[in-house]
Design a protein around this motif. Structure first.
Motif, PDB file in Angstrom:
ATOM      1  N   TYR A  38       0.869  -1.170   0.000  1.00 32.88           N
ATOM      2  CA  TYR A  38       0.000   0.000   0.000  1.00 32.88           C
ATOM      3  C   TYR A  38       0.906   1.220   0.000  1.00 32.88           C
ATOM      4  O   TYR A  38       1.838   1.303   0.809  1.00 32.88           O
ATOM      5  CB  TYR A  38      -0.903  -0.011   1.245  1.00 32.88           C
ATOM      6  CG  TYR A  38      -1.773  -1.239   1.306  1.00 32.88           C
ATOM      7  CD1 TYR A  38      -3.055  -1.227   0.774  1.00 32.88           C
ATOM      8  CD2 TYR A  38      -1.302  -2.429   1.850  1.00 32.88           C
ATOM      9  CE1 TYR A  38      -3.856  -2.363   0.802  1.00 32.88           C
ATOM     10  CE2 TYR A  38      -2.093  -3.570   1.881  1.00 32.88           C
ATOM     11  CZ  TYR A  38      -3.356  -3.523   1.359  1.00 32.88           C
ATOM     12  OH  TYR A  38      -4.148  -4.650   1.379  1.00 32.88           O
ATOM     13  N   ALA A  39       0.675   2.140  -0.928  1.00 30.09           N
ATOM     14  CA  ALA A  39       1.576   3.287  -1.047  1.00 30.09           C
ATOM     15  C   ALA A  39       0.822   4.488  -1.614  1.00 30.09           C
ATOM     16  O   ALA A  39      -0.104   4.332  -2.408  1.00 30.09           O
ATOM     17  CB  ALA A  39       2.756   2.952  -1.949  1.00 30.09           C
ATOM     18  N   ASN A  40       1.275   5.678  -1.196  1.00 31.89           N
ATOM     19  CA  ASN A  40       0.704   6.878  -1.809  1.00 31.89           C
ATOM     20  C   ASN A  40       1.327   7.056  -3.195  1.00 31.89           C
ATOM     21  O   ASN A  40       2.315   6.399  -3.535  1.00 31.89           O
ATOM     22  CB  ASN A  40       0.877   8.102  -0.905  1.00 31.89           C
ATOM     23  CG  ASN A  40       2.321   8.455  -0.634  1.00 31.89           C
ATOM     24  OD1 ASN A  40       3.224   7.677  -0.901  1.00 31.89           O
ATOM     25  ND2 ASN A  40       2.542   9.623  -0.091  1.00 31.89           N
ATOM     26  N   PRO A  41       0.744   7.912  -4.042  1.00 28.45           N
ATOM     27  CA  PRO A  41       1.193   8.010  -5.442  1.00 28.45           C
ATOM     28  C   PRO A  41       2.682   8.311  -5.634  1.00 28.45           C
ATOM     29  O   PRO A  41       3.301   7.782  -6.557  1.00 28.45           O
ATOM     30  CB  PRO A  41       0.323   9.131  -6.021  1.00 28.45           C
ATOM     31  CG  PRO A  41      -0.929   9.085  -5.199  1.00 28.45           C
ATOM     32  CD  PRO A  41      -0.454   8.729  -3.805  1.00 28.45           C
ATOM     33  N   ASP A  42       3.292   9.108  -4.770  1.00 26.80           N
ATOM     34  CA  ASP A  42       4.714   9.423  -4.970  1.00 26.80           C
ATOM     35  C   ASP A  42       5.644   8.452  -4.246  1.00 26.80           C
ATOM     36  O   ASP A  42       6.863   8.581  -4.308  1.00 26.80           O
ATOM     37  CB  ASP A  42       5.021  10.872  -4.588  1.00 26.80           C
ATOM     38  CG  ASP A  42       4.924  11.153  -3.094  1.00 26.80           C
ATOM     39  OD1 ASP A  42       4.651  10.227  -2.300  1.00 26.80           O
ATOM     40  OD2 ASP A  42       5.124  12.326  -2.713  1.00 26.80           O
ATOM     41  N   SER A  44       6.200   8.065  -1.097  1.00 26.76           N
ATOM     42  CA  SER A  44       6.842   8.542   0.123  1.00 26.76           C
ATOM     43  C   SER A  44       6.330   7.816   1.369  1.00 26.76           C
ATOM     44  O   SER A  44       6.996   7.826   2.404  1.00 26.76           O
ATOM     45  CB  SER A  44       6.677  10.054   0.278  1.00 26.76           C
ATOM     46  OG  SER A  44       5.308  10.406   0.325  1.00 26.76           O
ATOM     47  N   PHE A  45       5.163   7.184   1.302  1.00 26.20           N
ATOM     48  CA  PHE A  45       4.644   6.332   2.366  1.00 26.20           C
ATOM     49  C   PHE A  45       4.330   4.978   1.765  1.00 26.20           C
ATOM     50  O   PHE A  45       3.546   4.878   0.817  1.00 26.20           O
ATOM     51  CB  PHE A  45       3.360   6.907   2.989  1.00 26.20           C
ATOM     52  CG  PHE A  45       3.601   8.068   3.900  1.00 26.20           C
ATOM     53  CD1 PHE A  45       3.854   7.861   5.242  1.00 26.20           C
ATOM     54  CD2 PHE A  45       3.579   9.358   3.416  1.00 26.20           C
ATOM     55  CE1 PHE A  45       4.086   8.928   6.082  1.00 26.20           C
ATOM     56  CE2 PHE A  45       3.803  10.428   4.248  1.00 26.20           C
ATOM     57  CZ  PHE A  45       4.057  10.218   5.592  1.00 26.20           C
ATOM     58  N   VAL A  46       4.944   3.923   2.308  1.00 25.53           N
ATOM     59  CA  VAL A  46       4.733   2.569   1.810  1.00 25.53           C
ATOM     60  C   VAL A  46       4.486   1.646   3.001  1.00 25.53           C
ATOM     61  O   VAL A  46       5.291   1.594   3.936  1.00 25.53           O
ATOM     62  CB  VAL A  46       5.950   2.054   1.010  1.00 25.53           C
ATOM     63  CG1 VAL A  46       5.726   0.619   0.557  1.00 25.53           C
ATOM     64  CG2 VAL A  46       6.233   2.963  -0.176  1.00 25.53           C
ATOM     65  N   LEU A  47       3.376   0.933   2.960  1.00 26.82           N
ATOM     66  CA  LEU A  47       3.047  -0.059   3.979  1.00 26.82           C
ATOM     67  C   LEU A  47       3.269  -1.430   3.366  1.00 26.82           C
ATOM     68  O   LEU A  47       2.739  -1.737   2.304  1.00 26.82           O
ATOM     69  CB  LEU A  47       1.585   0.079   4.416  1.00 26.82           C
ATOM     70  CG  LEU A  47       1.086  -0.960   5.417  1.00 26.82           C
ATOM     71  CD1 LEU A  47       1.692  -0.698   6.787  1.00 26.82           C
ATOM     72  CD2 LEU A  47      -0.429  -0.939   5.491  1.00 26.82           C
ATOM     73  N   ARG A  48       4.078  -2.250   4.039  1.00 23.11           N
ATOM     74  CA  ARG A  48       4.342  -3.611   3.590  1.00 23.11           C
ATOM     75  C   ARG A  48       3.865  -4.565   4.680  1.00 23.11           C
ATOM     76  O   ARG A  48       4.099  -4.335   5.860  1.00 23.11           O
ATOM     77  CB  ARG A  48       5.836  -3.831   3.354  1.00 23.11           C
ATOM     78  CG  ARG A  48       6.397  -2.948   2.279  1.00 23.11           C
ATOM     79  CD  ARG A  48       7.895  -3.214   2.100  1.00 23.11           C
ATOM     80  NE  ARG A  48       8.514  -2.222   1.261  1.00 23.11           N
ATOM     81  CZ  ARG A  48       8.533  -2.260  -0.054  1.00 23.11           C
ATOM     82  NH1 ARG A  48       7.949  -3.248  -0.682  1.00 23.11           N
ATOM     83  NH2 ARG A  48       9.138  -1.327  -0.747  1.00 23.11           N
ATOM     84  N   ASN A  49       3.219  -5.621   4.251  1.00 24.52           N
ATOM     85  CA  ASN A  49       2.716  -6.633   5.169  1.00 24.52           C
ATOM     86  C   ASN A  49       3.349  -7.957   4.780  1.00 24.52           C
ATOM     87  O   ASN A  49       3.055  -8.509   3.732  1.00 24.52           O
ATOM     88  CB  ASN A  49       1.190  -6.699   5.080  1.00 24.52           C
ATOM     89  CG  ASN A  49       0.597  -7.623   6.101  1.00 24.52           C
ATOM     90  OD1 ASN A  49       1.303  -8.265   6.856  1.00 24.52           O
ATOM     91  ND2 ASN A  49      -0.711  -7.695   6.137  1.00 24.52           N
ATOM     92  N   SER A  59       9.618   8.014   3.133  1.00 26.60           N
ATOM     93  CA  SER A  59      10.771   8.474   2.345  1.00 26.60           C
ATOM     94  C   SER A  59      11.914   7.465   2.417  1.00 26.60           C
ATOM     95  O   SER A  59      13.062   7.814   2.662  1.00 26.60           O
ATOM     96  CB  SER A  59      11.220   9.853   2.820  1.00 26.60           C
ATOM     97  OG  SER A  59      10.171  10.783   2.668  1.00 26.60           O
ATOM     98  N   GLU A  60      11.562   6.176   2.230  1.00 19.20           N
ATOM     99  CA  GLU A  60      12.496   5.060   2.172  1.00 19.20           C
ATOM    100  C   GLU A  60      13.175   4.734   3.498  1.00 19.20           C
ATOM    101  O   GLU A  60      14.168   3.998   3.537  1.00 19.20           O
ATOM    102  CB  GLU A  60      13.530   5.259   1.065  1.00 19.20           C
ATOM    103  CG  GLU A  60      12.902   5.363  -0.312  1.00 19.20           C
ATOM    104  CD  GLU A  60      13.908   5.507  -1.424  1.00 19.20           C
ATOM    105  OE1 GLU A  60      15.111   5.257  -1.194  1.00 19.20           O
ATOM    106  OE2 GLU A  60      13.487   5.854  -2.536  1.00 19.20           O
TER     107      GLU A  60
END
Length: 72
Positions: A38-42, A44-49, A59-60
């Motif tokens: 799950y991530a925002n378009p750019d 900068s926020f990524v949720l990994r399960n 931001s990585e």
């Protein structure tokens, strides 16, 4: 780190409430390797399960890591 994420998985997205007061709604995406995230378009926020553990990258940088499911 005394941080918590409340996650509501919806069809095609995840709604997050972070313990620092922020809220996010991240659309679901699939990587070329077939990983669901799950991530925002750019990005900068990524949720990994992964299995029963959740990671949030901002931001990585992993700012919420090793989060496990608990009953509230």
């Amino acid at each position: 780190d005394d941080k918590a994420i409340k996650i509501e998985f919806l069809e095609g997205s995840a709604r997050l409430a972070l313990s620092d007061g922020r809220t996010l709604n991240l659309p679901q995406s699939v990587t070329t390797e077939g990983e669901v995230r799950y991530a925002n378009p750019d990005g900068s926020f990524v949720l990994r399960n992964t299995e029963n553990t959740v990671f949030l990258e901002e931001s990585e940088v992993q700012t919420y890591k090793g989060c496990v499911e608990s009953e509230i």
